[in-house]
Design a protein around this motif. Sequence first.
Motif, PDB file in Angstrom:
ATOM      1  N   THR A   1       0.786  -1.164   0.091  1.00 54.51           N
ATOM      2  CA  THR A   1      -0.043  -0.024   0.055  1.00 54.51           C
ATOM      3  C   THR A   1       0.626   1.399   0.027  1.00 54.51           C
ATOM      4  O   THR A   1       0.441   2.468  -0.329  1.00 54.51           O
ATOM      5  N   ALA A   2       2.061   1.206   0.243  1.00 53.37           N
ATOM      6  CA  ALA A   2       3.014   2.319   0.340  1.00 53.37           C
ATOM      7  C   ALA A   2       4.557   2.073   0.561  1.00 53.37           C
ATOM      8  O   ALA A   2       4.855   0.872   1.018  1.00 53.37           O
ATOM      9  N   LEU A   3       5.359   3.034   0.222  1.00 47.09           N
ATOM     10  CA  LEU A   3       6.783   2.989   0.264  1.00 47.09           C
ATOM     11  C   LEU A   3       7.151   4.211   0.934  1.00 47.09           C
ATOM     12  O   LEU A   3       6.708   5.199   0.383  1.00 47.09           O
ATOM     13  N   ARG A   4       7.702   3.955   2.079  1.00 47.36           N
ATOM     14  CA  ARG A   4       8.384   5.296   2.893  1.00 47.36           C
ATOM     15  C   ARG A   4       9.650   4.947   2.802  1.00 47.36           C
ATOM     16  O   ARG A   4      10.396   4.324   3.281  1.00 47.36           O
ATOM     17  N   ILE A   5      10.507   6.149   1.868  1.00 48.27           N
ATOM     18  CA  ILE A   5      11.852   6.222   1.570  1.00 48.27           C
ATOM     19  C   ILE A   5      12.599   7.158   2.685  1.00 48.27           C
ATOM     20  O   ILE A   5      12.159   8.462   2.260  1.00 48.27           O
ATOM     21  N   THR A   6      13.379   6.921   3.218  1.00 49.49           N
ATOM     22  CA  THR A   6      14.307   8.116   3.796  1.00 49.49           C
ATOM     23  C   THR A   6      15.711   8.296   3.217  1.00 49.49           C
ATOM     24  O   THR A   6      16.304   7.601   2.712  1.00 49.49           O
ATOM     25  N   MET A   7      15.516   9.643   3.204  1.00 46.66           N
ATOM     26  CA  MET A   7      16.930  10.151   2.464  1.00 46.66           C
ATOM     27  C   MET A   7      18.175  10.176   3.305  1.00 46.66           C
ATOM     28  O   MET A   7      18.316  10.632   4.295  1.00 46.66           O
ATOM     29  N   PRO A   8      19.224   9.858   2.515  1.00 47.35           N
ATOM     30  CA  PRO A   8      20.540   9.911   3.417  1.00 47.35           C
ATOM     31  C   PRO A   8      21.124  11.074   3.241  1.00 47.35           C
ATOM     32  O   PRO A   8      20.718  12.096   2.736  1.00 47.35           O
ATOM     33  N   ASP A   9      22.141  11.558   4.012  1.00 45.06           N
ATOM     34  CA  ASP A   9      22.848  12.722   4.141  1.00 45.06           C
ATOM     35  C   ASP A   9      23.664  12.617   2.768  1.00 45.06           C
ATOM     36  O   ASP A   9      23.965  11.606   2.443  1.00 45.06           O
ATOM     37  N   GLY A  10      23.842  13.851   2.482  1.00 44.75           N
ATOM     38  CA  GLY A  10      24.786  13.931   1.113  1.00 44.75           C
ATOM     39  C   GLY A  10      24.120  14.190  -0.120  1.00 44.75           C
ATOM     40  O   GLY A  10      24.430  14.240  -1.188  1.00 44.75           O
ATOM     41  N   LEU A  11      22.559  14.628  -0.260  1.00 46.53           N
ATOM     42  CA  LEU A  11      21.773  14.932  -1.182  1.00 46.53           C
ATOM     43  C   LEU A  11      21.416  16.463  -1.004  1.00 46.53           C
ATOM     44  O   LEU A  11      20.846  17.043   0.070  1.00 46.53           O
ATOM     45  N   ALA A  12      21.764  16.897  -2.276  1.00 49.12           N
ATOM     46  CA  ALA A  12      21.489  18.585  -2.369  1.00 49.12           C
ATOM     47  C   ALA A  12      20.363  18.928  -2.638  1.00 49.12           C
ATOM     48  O   ALA A  12      19.630  19.857  -2.157  1.00 49.12           O
ATOM     49  N   SER A  13      19.384  17.806  -3.416  1.00 43.33           N
ATOM     50  CA  SER A  13      17.957  18.193  -3.734  1.00 43.33           C
ATOM     51  C   SER A  13      17.338  16.867  -4.174  1.00 43.33           C
ATOM     52  O   SER A  13      17.814  15.989  -4.435  1.00 43.33           O
ATOM     53  N   VAL A  14      16.047  16.880  -3.822  1.00 43.00           N
ATOM     54  CA  VAL A  14      15.302  15.521  -4.061  1.00 43.00           C
ATOM     55  C   VAL A  14      13.928  16.162  -4.845  1.00 43.00           C
ATOM     56  O   VAL A  14      13.232  17.060  -3.954  1.00 43.00           O
ATOM     57  N   SER A  15      13.502  15.537  -5.561  1.00 41.31           N
ATOM     58  CA  SER A  15      12.254  15.837  -6.441  1.00 41.31           C
ATOM     59  C   SER A  15      11.446  14.711  -6.746  1.00 41.31           C
ATOM     60  O   SER A  15      11.799  13.912  -7.665  1.00 41.31           O
ATOM     61  N   PRO A  16      10.355  14.258  -5.875  1.00 41.40           N
ATOM     62  CA  PRO A  16       9.528  13.042  -6.246  1.00 41.40           C
ATOM     63  C   PRO A  16       9.097  13.329  -7.872  1.00 41.40           C
ATOM     64  O   PRO A  16       8.383  14.436  -7.963  1.00 41.40           O
ATOM     65  N   THR A  17       8.952  12.099  -8.375  1.00 35.56           N
ATOM     66  CA  THR A  17       8.027  12.198  -9.673  1.00 35.56           C
ATOM     67  C   THR A  17       6.615  11.925  -9.547  1.00 35.56           C
ATOM     68  O   THR A  17       6.082  11.207  -8.866  1.00 35.56           O
ATOM     69  N   VAL A  18       5.875  12.877  -9.913  1.00 34.58           N
ATOM     70  CA  VAL A  18       4.405  12.789  -9.933  1.00 34.58           C
ATOM     71  C   VAL A  18       3.975  11.649 -10.660  1.00 34.58           C
ATOM     72  O   VAL A  18       4.407  11.487 -12.021  1.00 34.58           O
ATOM     73  N   ASP A  19       2.912  10.763 -10.282  1.00 35.39           N
ATOM     74  CA  ASP A  19       2.597   9.515 -10.849  1.00 35.39           C
ATOM     75  C   ASP A  19       1.212   9.266 -10.382  1.00 35.39           C
ATOM     76  O   ASP A  19       0.895   9.203  -9.131  1.00 35.39           O
TER      77      ASP A  19
END
Length: 230
Positions: free
Chosen positions: A60-78
């Motif tokens: 029913t869902a995926l919960r994804i935790t971002m690691p340190d070291g990412l300057a930006s994150v943009s989820p894809t609309v679906d």
Amino acid sequence: MSSSLLRHSTLAAILGTGLAIAAPAVASAHVGVSPDSVTADESAVLTFSFTHGCEHSPTTALRITMPDGLASVSPTVDADWEIAVERGDDGLVDVVTYSATTAIPSDLRGAVSMQVRPAEDAPESLAFPVEQICETGSTAWVELAEPGQDPHALDAPAPVVRLAAAEDSDAEHGEHAASDAAASDSESSDADAADDAASAPVAVVLGAGGLVAGVAALVVAILAYRRRAA
């Protein structure tokens, strides 16, 4: 609470409560990421895919935790997923939760994606802990391989992306450019050879024509001389 502390506390909570849940997961099941290598300070689209649910329960869902070291994150609309974004005090994305508009049966493959850009000082590898939430139960994909350990031997490995140095990417581009140049030179040489081969018969014909004309002129001169002599 700082963004880094929030990430670590979130990961610790998942590790503390999720490993016991992960044990019953199907051995062949996992959450994978593609590509598994990106370049620092360059944007890339990561796709997280999965098969099987929790003990074959629909996802029913995926919960994804971002690691340190990412300057930006943009989820894809679906249209198949509803997206919830949690941010830290620094404004960076800490957690992205994709909730399926329709639960995904365990025998079907599901996937979500996001665009990320690693920072210049990002570590050599980026681990993305994922909690797979199902209609019944959940599975925490959070285990990391120790040095020398085969990641495939883990029961619930976290998706990991390796960070490639920019010069490695430039070298690959240079190799492709050199290969293309060599191919272009080869094609040019082949074309020149073809032109030479095509022009050869023309030269032969013109040379033969000149020889015939010369012989004819000689015959005419001899006949004229004989007439004058007679």
